[in-house]
Design an enzyme around this catalytic site. Structure first.
Site, PDB file in Angstrom:
ATOM      1  N   HIS A 284      -3.646  12.673   3.868  1.00  8.31           N
ATOM      2  CA  HIS A 284      -4.684  12.861   2.797  1.00  8.31           C
ATOM      3  C   HIS A 284      -5.830  11.748   2.714  1.00  8.31           C
ATOM      4  O   HIS A 284      -5.448  10.728   3.144  1.00  8.31           O
ATOM      5  CB  HIS A 284      -4.039  13.052   1.397  1.00  8.31           C
ATOM      6  N   ASP A 296      -1.083   4.435   1.818  1.00  5.54           N
ATOM      7  CA  ASP A 296      -1.263   5.695   1.180  1.00  5.54           C
ATOM      8  C   ASP A 296      -2.778   6.253   0.971  1.00  5.54           C
ATOM      9  O   ASP A 296      -3.263   5.902   0.104  1.00  5.54           O
ATOM     10  CB  ASP A 296      -0.639   5.657  -0.244  1.00  5.54           C
ATOM     11  N   GLU A 330      -5.439  14.674  -2.866  1.00  4.86           N
ATOM     12  CA  GLU A 330      -3.961  14.664  -2.822  1.00  4.86           C
ATOM     13  C   GLU A 330      -3.677  14.158  -4.083  1.00  4.86           C
ATOM     14  O   GLU A 330      -2.533  14.448  -4.796  1.00  4.86           O
ATOM     15  CB  GLU A 330      -3.323  14.118  -1.735  1.00  4.86           C
ATOM     16  N   GLU A 331      -4.392  12.756  -4.491  1.00  2.00           N
ATOM     17  CA  GLU A 331      -3.712  12.244  -5.601  1.00  2.00           C
ATOM     18  C   GLU A 331      -3.739  12.890  -7.050  1.00  2.00           C
ATOM     19  O   GLU A 331      -3.068  12.501  -7.711  1.00  2.00           O
ATOM     20  CB  GLU A 331      -4.190  10.833  -5.559  1.00  2.00           C
ATOM     21  N   HIS A 429       0.250   2.909  -4.748  1.00  2.00           N
ATOM     22  CA  HIS A 429      -0.569   2.984  -5.983  1.00  2.00           C
ATOM     23  C   HIS A 429      -0.862   1.813  -6.634  1.00  2.00           C
ATOM     24  O   HIS A 429      -1.061   1.991  -7.760  1.00  2.00           O
ATOM     25  CB  HIS A 429       0.089   4.074  -7.007  1.00  2.00           C
TER      26      HIS A 429
HETATM   27 ZN   LIG Z   1      -0.023   9.670  -0.398  1.00  2.00          ZN
END
Ligand SMILES: [Zn+2]
Length: 484
Positions: A284, A296, A330-331, A429
């Site tokens: 992503h 991420d 995606e998040e 995150h």
């Molecule tokens: Zn991710």
């Protein structure tokens, strides 16, 4: 007569599978030439790739890139430019309408019994508080079940503090166990009359960097503000709560801007013989707004771009097309995954495999798969090719990652290179998701594994058996749950 033949054929087929599984003399499924090329891909990637260079390009150009943000737009442009420059074919953006939410100001403090500053951050999608903040007494619970057992009279008018600890595990399983508190806690608390929610961050560190992540409001229940406390601040609240009544005030300036336009970015390494058949590699492109989105999922973007590029640079390309997709949103919505599923519905029967890379930058530890049973010998041989890169943890319970998991509905075989995630949730995150957390050598190993998987999947004469119809069901959704 025809029926007798069909039965004979199916028995013959089953016998062949059994032979491959149990017979030491069974012929390998992967042809010798394909195996030789896969091994050389693996060895050269192991000694160094450009994967971390692509991660750096993405995050230094676009920075944090939540849907609708300037970084999101910059990342689309970066993806198109980079894939074109690397020689991908069919490079284009596909429009996606995704939630656009912004964080705004965030403050928190304990007001009684003693004043303390709190380090917290809004959960993605949360409503804001009044400008002057929200102040109330705190009620602590350890889980969703513990809250469900409370009486409405105990909860009404209070801030519910979900104090559930996440386990540190090598495979990231602790996340799946803990994250429902984040995704469902606000609505469950609001249904009992709570005015706000604080959660212990879903993370494994001890830094004062709270972990965001999306929540899901249920229809018909009031939307209340929800934030994550850093882990040391959750510890503080836990200690104070033991001694009696605690009051907290917090302010969240979150705003919801509805849907805004973003895009999936796609590029192909066209197949030589059956270009209409596709091996899909997904990661992503979006990230949370607090950090750089390096692990991420800048890492996943770098891995799949580099794996496909290495295959494209081979003297002889595989027979099928390898498609890279840098997925939008995606998040906080999975709108990119849903858009791909809808826009490519006619093409999904020709997707022979999908793999998502979205578990950080740690070294490979194995492989998980979800396909028809006759795919097992091929899967075992691929796993054996990957074994020199790391662990041999092979699981047949894979659900893919959040961006490809919906393809189960079309029976598309789903795969994940399992990774060491023991440190991933220290930074996930948070504002600490930055480039220095990436070890280029470990990323090279993941890239090697993905390249071997993609090359073999795109080369073997017979692709994986599709997921059987009775197993074509969506896994329980907790939003951004990483690949399993
Ligand atoms: Zn991710």
């Amino acid at each position: 007569m025809r029926r007798v033949l069909a039965i004979a054929l199916s028995l013959g087929c089953a016998a062949a599978v059994a032979d491959r599984l149990h017979g030491a003399t069974a012929a390998p499924v992967i042809p010798a030439e394909t195996r030789r090329v896969a091994e050389s891909l693996r060895e050269s990637a192991f000694t160094g790739t450009r994967a971390s260079e692509w991660v750096r390009g993405l995050i230094d150009t676009a920075g944090p890139r939540l849907s609708g943000s300037p970084g999101d737009k910059a990342a689309i442009a970066w993806g198109l430019t980079t894939l074109k420059a690397l020689g991908f074919a069919n490079v284009h953006a596909e429009k996606v309408m995704a939630p656009h939410w912004e964080r705004g100001v965030e403050t928190g403090e304990v007001t009684a019994p003693h004043p303390h500053k709190l380090f917290l951050t809004a959960l993605g999608g949360s409503v804001g508080t009044p400008e002057s903040g929200l102040e109330a007494e705190v009620i602590e619970v350890g889980s969703l079940d513990e809250l469900a057992a409370k009486k409405e009279a105990d909860v009404r008018g209070k801030i519910v503090f979900f104090n559930k600890r996440m386990r540190r595990t090598a495979d990231g399983a602790g996340y799946g166990e803990t994250v429902p508190v984040r995704s469902k806690g606000a609505s469950q608390a609001a249904a009992l009359g709570a005015v706000g929610v604080l959660i212990r961050s879903v993370g494994t560190d001890s830094n004062r960097t709270p972990h965001t992540g999306s929540l899901r409001y249920e229809e018909g229940v009031p939307k209340i503000p929800a934030a994550a406390l850093s882990i040391p601040d959750a510890d503080l609240l836990e200690r104070l709560d033991r001694d009696g009544k605690v009051r907290v005030r917090f302010t969240l300036g979150c705003r919801d801007f509805g849907l805004s336009e973003t895009a999936n970015v796609i590029g192909d390494i066209p197949g030589r013989g059956n270009p209409e058949e596709i091996v899909l590699l997904a990661a992503h492109r979006d990230s949370w707004d607090l950090g750089e989105g390096a692990i991420d999922d800048g890492a996943g973007c770098g891995v799949i771009i580099e794996a496909a590029r290495l295959i494209g640079a081979l003297p002889k390309r595989p027979r099928r097309t390898i498609r890279v997709i840098l997925v939008a949103n995606e998040e906080n919505g999975l709108a990119g995954a849903k858009a791909y599923e809808a826009d490519h519905a006619a093409e999904l029967p020709r997707h022979v495999a999908a793999l998502e890379s979205d578990l950080g930058a740690g070294r490979p530890t194995g492989f998980s798969w979800n396909a028809g049973p006759s795919a097992e010998p091929l899967v075992r041989e691929i796993a054996a090719l990957l074994e020199p890169l790391g662990g041999n943890d092979v699981r047949s319970t894979g659900a893919g990652g959040a961006d490809i998991s919906r393809l189960v509905l079309a029976g598309v075989p789903l795969f994940t290179v399992r990774q060491d995630a023991s440190r991933y949730f220290d930074w996930h995150h948070t504002s600490n998701d930055t480039f220095d957390k990436i070890e280029p050598e470990e990323l090279d190993q993941v890239t090697a594994a993905v390249a071997v998987f993609a090359y073999v999947s795109a080369s073997v004469p017979e692709p994986f058996e599709k997921i059987p119809v009775e197993r074509r069901v969506l896994p329980p959704s907790d939003g951004d749950r990483p690949p399993r």
